[in-house]
Design a protein around this motif. Structure first.
Motif, PDB file in Angstrom:
ATOM      1  N   ARG A 298      11.384 -20.767   2.597  1.00 44.52           N
ATOM      2  CA  ARG A 298      10.180 -21.580   2.823  1.00 44.52           C
ATOM      3  C   ARG A 298       8.991 -20.692   3.198  1.00 44.52           C
ATOM      4  O   ARG A 298       7.866 -20.916   2.740  1.00 44.52           O
ATOM      5  CB  ARG A 298      10.429 -22.613   3.934  1.00 44.52           C
ATOM      6  N   LEU A 299       9.262 -19.690   4.018  1.00 37.69           N
ATOM      7  CA  LEU A 299       8.184 -18.797   4.431  1.00 37.69           C
ATOM      8  C   LEU A 299       7.689 -17.938   3.261  1.00 37.69           C
ATOM      9  O   LEU A 299       6.511 -17.586   3.204  1.00 37.69           O
ATOM     10  CB  LEU A 299       8.651 -17.899   5.583  1.00 37.69           C
ATOM     11  N   ILE A 300       8.592 -17.607   2.333  1.00 40.90           N
ATOM     12  CA  ILE A 300       8.192 -16.863   1.141  1.00 40.90           C
ATOM     13  C   ILE A 300       7.214 -17.687   0.304  1.00 40.90           C
ATOM     14  O   ILE A 300       6.196 -17.168  -0.182  1.00 40.90           O
ATOM     15  CB  ILE A 300       9.424 -16.468   0.304  1.00 40.90           C
ATOM     16  N   MET A 301       7.500 -18.969   0.136  1.00 39.31           N
ATOM     17  CA  MET A 301       6.606 -19.835  -0.642  1.00 39.31           C
ATOM     18  C   MET A 301       5.235 -19.908   0.028  1.00 39.31           C
ATOM     19  O   MET A 301       4.194 -19.781  -0.638  1.00 39.31           O
ATOM     20  CB  MET A 301       7.216 -21.234  -0.755  1.00 39.31           C
ATOM     21  N   GLU A 302       5.224 -20.088   1.328  1.00 38.76           N
ATOM     22  CA  GLU A 302       3.965 -20.203   2.064  1.00 38.76           C
ATOM     23  C   GLU A 302       3.171 -18.894   2.005  1.00 38.76           C
ATOM     24  O   GLU A 302       1.967 -18.892   1.745  1.00 38.76           O
ATOM     25  CB  GLU A 302       4.279 -20.564   3.518  1.00 38.76           C
ATOM     26  N   THR A 303       3.864 -17.775   2.225  1.00 47.67           N
ATOM     27  CA  THR A 303       3.200 -16.465   2.202  1.00 47.67           C
ATOM     28  C   THR A 303       2.725 -16.113   0.798  1.00 47.67           C
ATOM     29  O   THR A 303       1.644 -15.539   0.619  1.00 47.67           O
ATOM     30  CB  THR A 303       4.153 -15.375   2.723  1.00 47.67           C
ATOM     31  N   GLY A 304       3.519 -16.479  -0.207  1.00 48.11           N
ATOM     32  CA  GLY A 304       3.124 -16.223  -1.594  1.00 48.11           C
ATOM     33  C   GLY A 304       1.850 -16.966  -1.957  1.00 48.11           C
ATOM     34  O   GLY A 304       0.965 -16.413  -2.632  1.00 48.11           O
ATOM     35  N   ASN A 305       1.741 -18.214  -1.529  1.00 47.48           N
ATOM     36  CA  ASN A 305       0.529 -18.989  -1.799  1.00 47.48           C
ATOM     37  C   ASN A 305      -0.682 -18.373  -1.097  1.00 47.48           C
ATOM     38  O   ASN A 305      -1.782 -18.303  -1.663  1.00 47.48           O
ATOM     39  CB  ASN A 305       0.714 -20.440  -1.336  1.00 47.48           C
ATOM     40  N   TYR A 306      -0.457 -17.906   0.139  1.00 46.05           N
ATOM     41  CA  TYR A 306      -1.555 -17.289   0.892  1.00 46.05           C
ATOM     42  C   TYR A 306      -1.991 -15.983   0.230  1.00 46.05           C
ATOM     43  O   TYR A 306      -3.197 -15.717   0.095  1.00 46.05           O
ATOM     44  CB  TYR A 306      -1.108 -17.031   2.334  1.00 46.05           C
ATOM     45  N   ALA A 307      -1.030 -15.175  -0.194  1.00 48.79           N
ATOM     46  CA  ALA A 307      -1.351 -13.911  -0.860  1.00 48.79           C
ATOM     47  C   ALA A 307      -2.089 -14.161  -2.171  1.00 48.79           C
ATOM     48  O   ALA A 307      -3.033 -13.438  -2.521  1.00 48.79           O
ATOM     49  CB  ALA A 307      -0.068 -13.115  -1.125  1.00 48.79           C
ATOM     50  N   GLU A 308      -1.678 -15.197  -2.907  1.00 47.20           N
ATOM     51  CA  GLU A 308      -2.353 -15.525  -4.174  1.00 47.20           C
ATOM     52  C   GLU A 308      -3.799 -15.921  -3.937  1.00 47.20           C
ATOM     53  O   GLU A 308      -4.699 -15.516  -4.685  1.00 47.20           O
ATOM     54  CB  GLU A 308      -1.611 -16.655  -4.896  1.00 47.20           C
ATOM     55  N   ASP A 309      -4.041 -16.695  -2.879  1.00 49.55           N
ATOM     56  CA  ASP A 309      -5.418 -17.092  -2.570  1.00 49.55           C
ATOM     57  C   ASP A 309      -6.262 -15.868  -2.200  1.00 49.55           C
ATOM     58  O   ASP A 309      -7.453 -15.806  -2.538  1.00 49.55           O
ATOM     59  CB  ASP A 309      -5.426 -18.108  -1.427  1.00 49.55           C
ATOM     60  N   GLY A 310      -5.646 -14.897  -1.518  1.00 53.46           N
ATOM     61  CA  GLY A 310      -6.357 -13.663  -1.198  1.00 53.46           C
ATOM     62  C   GLY A 310      -6.698 -12.877  -2.448  1.00 53.46           C
ATOM     63  O   GLY A 310      -7.809 -12.331  -2.575  1.00 53.46           O
ATOM     64  N   THR A 311      -5.761 -12.824  -3.388  1.00 53.38           N
ATOM     65  CA  THR A 311      -6.014 -12.138  -4.653  1.00 53.38           C
ATOM     66  C   THR A 311      -7.128 -12.824  -5.431  1.00 53.38           C
ATOM     67  O   THR A 311      -7.983 -12.160  -6.039  1.00 53.38           O
ATOM     68  CB  THR A 311      -4.728 -12.095  -5.501  1.00 53.38           C
ATOM     69  N   ASN A 312      -7.135 -14.148  -5.414  1.00 53.03           N
ATOM     70  CA  ASN A 312      -8.219 -14.882  -6.092  1.00 53.03           C
ATOM     71  C   ASN A 312      -9.574 -14.569  -5.481  1.00 53.03           C
ATOM     72  O   ASN A 312     -10.577 -14.458  -6.197  1.00 53.03           O
ATOM     73  CB  ASN A 312      -7.941 -16.387  -6.041  1.00 53.03           C
ATOM     74  N   LEU A 313      -9.628 -14.409  -4.159  1.00 52.52           N
ATOM     75  CA  LEU A 313     -10.887 -14.039  -3.507  1.00 52.52           C
ATOM     76  C   LEU A 313     -11.325 -12.639  -3.927  1.00 52.52           C
ATOM     77  O   LEU A 313     -12.522 -12.389  -4.134  1.00 52.52           O
ATOM     78  CB  LEU A 313     -10.730 -14.110  -1.984  1.00 52.52           C
ATOM     79  N   LEU A 314     -10.359 -11.714  -4.059  1.00 53.37           N
ATOM     80  CA  LEU A 314     -10.689 -10.369  -4.534  1.00 53.37           C
ATOM     81  C   LEU A 314     -11.281 -10.436  -5.948  1.00 53.37           C
ATOM     82  O   LEU A 314     -12.270  -9.759  -6.263  1.00 53.37           O
ATOM     83  CB  LEU A 314      -9.445  -9.490  -4.528  1.00 53.37           C
ATOM     84  N   ILE A 315     -10.671 -11.259  -6.798  1.00 51.38           N
ATOM     85  CA  ILE A 315     -11.141 -11.396  -8.179  1.00 51.38           C
ATOM     86  C   ILE A 315     -12.537 -12.017  -8.217  1.00 51.38           C
ATOM     87  O   ILE A 315     -13.431 -11.538  -8.927  1.00 51.38           O
ATOM     88  CB  ILE A 315     -10.147 -12.233  -9.007  1.00 51.38           C
ATOM     89  N   GLN A 316     -12.732 -13.083  -7.452  1.00 50.10           N
ATOM     90  CA  GLN A 316     -14.017 -13.784  -7.442  1.00 50.10           C
ATOM     91  C   GLN A 316     -15.160 -12.862  -7.007  1.00 50.10           C
ATOM     92  O   GLN A 316     -16.293 -12.995  -7.474  1.00 50.10           O
ATOM     93  CB  GLN A 316     -13.944 -14.996  -6.506  1.00 50.10           C
ATOM     94  N   ASN A 317     -14.863 -11.938  -6.112  1.00 47.12           N
ATOM     95  CA  ASN A 317     -15.891 -11.027  -5.609  1.00 47.12           C
ATOM     96  C   ASN A 317     -16.001  -9.741  -6.422  1.00 47.12           C
ATOM     97  O   ASN A 317     -16.817  -8.870  -6.099  1.00 47.12           O
ATOM     98  CB  ASN A 317     -15.612 -10.686  -4.146  1.00 47.12           C
ATOM     99  N   GLY A 318     -15.179  -9.600  -7.464  1.00 48.58           N
ATOM    100  CA  GLY A 318     -15.216  -8.398  -8.291  1.00 48.58           C
ATOM    101  C   GLY A 318     -14.683  -7.164  -7.587  1.00 48.58           C
ATOM    102  O   GLY A 318     -15.132  -6.043  -7.848  1.00 48.58           O
ATOM    103  N   TRP A 319     -13.691  -7.361  -6.702  1.00 52.07           N
ATOM    104  CA  TRP A 319     -13.160  -6.265  -5.891  1.00 52.07           C
ATOM    105  C   TRP A 319     -11.763  -5.813  -6.320  1.00 52.07           C
ATOM    106  O   TRP A 319     -11.258  -4.822  -5.789  1.00 52.07           O
ATOM    107  CB  TRP A 319     -13.087  -6.683  -4.425  1.00 52.07           C
TER     108      TRP A 319
END
Length: 335
Positions: A298-319
Motif C-alpha cells: 500500500r505504501l508503494i502505491m502511495e509513494t509511487g503516485n507521489y513520486a510521479e506527481d513530482g516528476t510531472n512538476l519537473l516536466i512542467q517546469n522544464g527541469w
C-alpha cells in the motif's frame, strides 16, 4: 586470447554513470551551502570529505563521457542552484543525520551497479567509490555514536537454541495465529521509519523556502504522507511492545530564504521518493508475514503516485533532463 578492456559503454554503464553525475552534482551543491555555516569542526570535516568524493565522481563521469563522445547532462551547478548568502535551514546535528542517510543510500546504489558493469576501468572506479563511501559512512556512524545521537534499532531477546518452523502460520498476518516479528522485519520497519523521519525534515525546510507555491504544496503533502506512513509502520512495532525510535537531535530554522533552487529541491525529493520505493521493495522481499508485505504494498502505491506527481512538476517546469535511452527504430524508418 586478446580481451578488449575498454569497449563502448553498455546501456547499464551509460545509464548508471549518468545517474552518478546527476546525483553527485546535486550533492556538491548541497554540501557547498552546508559548508558556509556548519560550526562543529568534526561534522565539517565529514562534509568536506563527502564533497570531495562528489567532485571526484562527477569529474570522472565528465571525462568518460567526453572521451566516448556522449553529451554530458547539465546536472546542477553552484552558480545556478545554490544561494550561499541564504541563512542556514538546518542544524549541525541534522547535517550529520543527512550524511548518514545519503551514504546509506549511496553504498547501496553503487553496490548494485557493480554487477552490471563490464568495463574493467569503470568496475575499478566503482569499487573505489564503494570503498570510499563505506569508509565515510563508518566515520559518520562513529561520530554519531560519540555524540550520542545514533539511534539503534530495537533490541529483542536472544533465542535459547535453533528452532525449526513447523506450521504455515509462520506466514499469517491477517487470520489465525500471528507469530512475533522477526529480527529482519523489525530492522526493515525501523529503517523505513528512520528514512521517512530524516526526509520529513527536508520536506519541512524546503516547504518554507520554495519560491513556487506548487512546490510548497507538494512538499507539505509529502510531509503529511511520511507522517501517515510512519504511523502505519510504527503500529506494527508498538503492537509488540517495541519502541518507535526516531532521530530528534536536530532543529529547523525559521528562514524563508532558499539556499537552493526550486529545481534542485524538487529533483532531490523526487529521487528520495524513488529510493524509498526501492527500500519498500527490499522490505517486502525479507518480510514473510502477510500483513507486513501488504502494508508495504500500500505504501508503494502511495509513494509511487507521489513520486510521479513530482516528476510531472519537473516536466512542467522544464527541469527534467532525458536520461540515456534507446532509439525508436520505427520513427527512424518513417523519417
Amino acid at each position: 586470447m586478446n580481451i578488449e578492456h575498454n569497449p563502448e559503454l553498455t546501456s547499464a554503464e551509460m545509464g548508471n554513470l549518468w545517474n552518478f553525475y546527476m546525483a553527485n552534482t546535486m550533492s556538491h551543491c548541497i554540501f557547498e551551502h552546508f559548508l558556509t555555516n556548519v560550526e562543529d569542526e568534526s561534522i565539517k570535516q565529514l562534509i568536506i570529505e563527502s564533497d570531495t568524493l562528489c567532485v571526484l565522481i562527477s569529474n570522472y563521469v565528465e571525462n568518460i563521457f567526453k572521451s566516448e563522445g556522449i553529451p554530458l547532462p547539465k546536472g546542477f551547478q553552484p552558480k545556478e542552484d545554490v544561494n550561499k548568502q541564504a541563512p542556514r535551514l538546518f542544524s549541525d546535528t541534522y547535517y550529520l543525520e543527512y550524511l548518514e542517510m545519503m551514504f546509506r543510500l549511496g553504498v547501496i546504489f553503487y553496490s548494485i551497479t557493480l554487477p552490471n558493469t563490464a568495463r574493467l576501468d569503470i568496475r575499478n572506479f566503482v569499487t573505489k567509490v564503494i570503498n570510499s563511501s563505506t569508509n565515510i559512512s563508518n566515520k559518520i556512524t562513529e561520530l554519531m555514536l560519540k555524540k550520542g545521537i545514533y539511534v539503534r534499532p530495537p533490541y529483542i531477546p536472544t533465542m535459547n537454541s535453533p528452532e525449526i518452523v513447523a506450521k504455515q502460520s509462520f506466514l499469517n498476518g491477517f487470520f489465525g495465529d500471528k507469530r512475533r516479528l522477526l529480527g529482519v522485519e523489525i530492522s526493515q520497519l525501523f529503517a523505513n521509519i528512520q528514512f521517512n523521519s530524516v526526509k520529513t525534515v527536508l520536506l519541512i525546510g524546503f516547504s518554507q523556502v520554495a519560491k513556487s507555491q506548487d512546490l510548497r504544496h507538494y512538499f507539505i503533502r509529502g510531509r503529511e504522507c511520511n507522517l501517515k506512513q510512519n504511523a502505519v509502520l510504527g503500529k506494527l512495532l508498538t503492537q509488540e511492545d517495541l519502541p518507535i525510535t526516531m532521530p530528534t537531535h536536530y532543529s529547523i530554522s525559521t528562514s524563508t530564504e532558499s539556499p537552493f533552487s526550486d529545481k534542485l529541491m524538487l529533483f532531490h525529493l523526487t529521487n528520495l521518493s524513488s529510493a524509498k520505493l526501492r527500500n519498500f521493495g527490499d522490505s517486502i522481499a525479507v518480510s514473510p508475514r502477510h500483513d507486513i508485505g501488504s502494508s508495504f504494498m500500500r505504501l508503494i502505491m502511495e509513494t509511487g503516485n507521489y513520486a510521479e506527481d513530482g516528476t510531472n512538476l519537473l516536466i512542467q517546469n522544464g527541469w527534467l533532463e532525458y536520461p540515456p535511452h534507446n532509439v525508436d527504430r520505427y520513427k527512424l524508418a518513417e523519417d
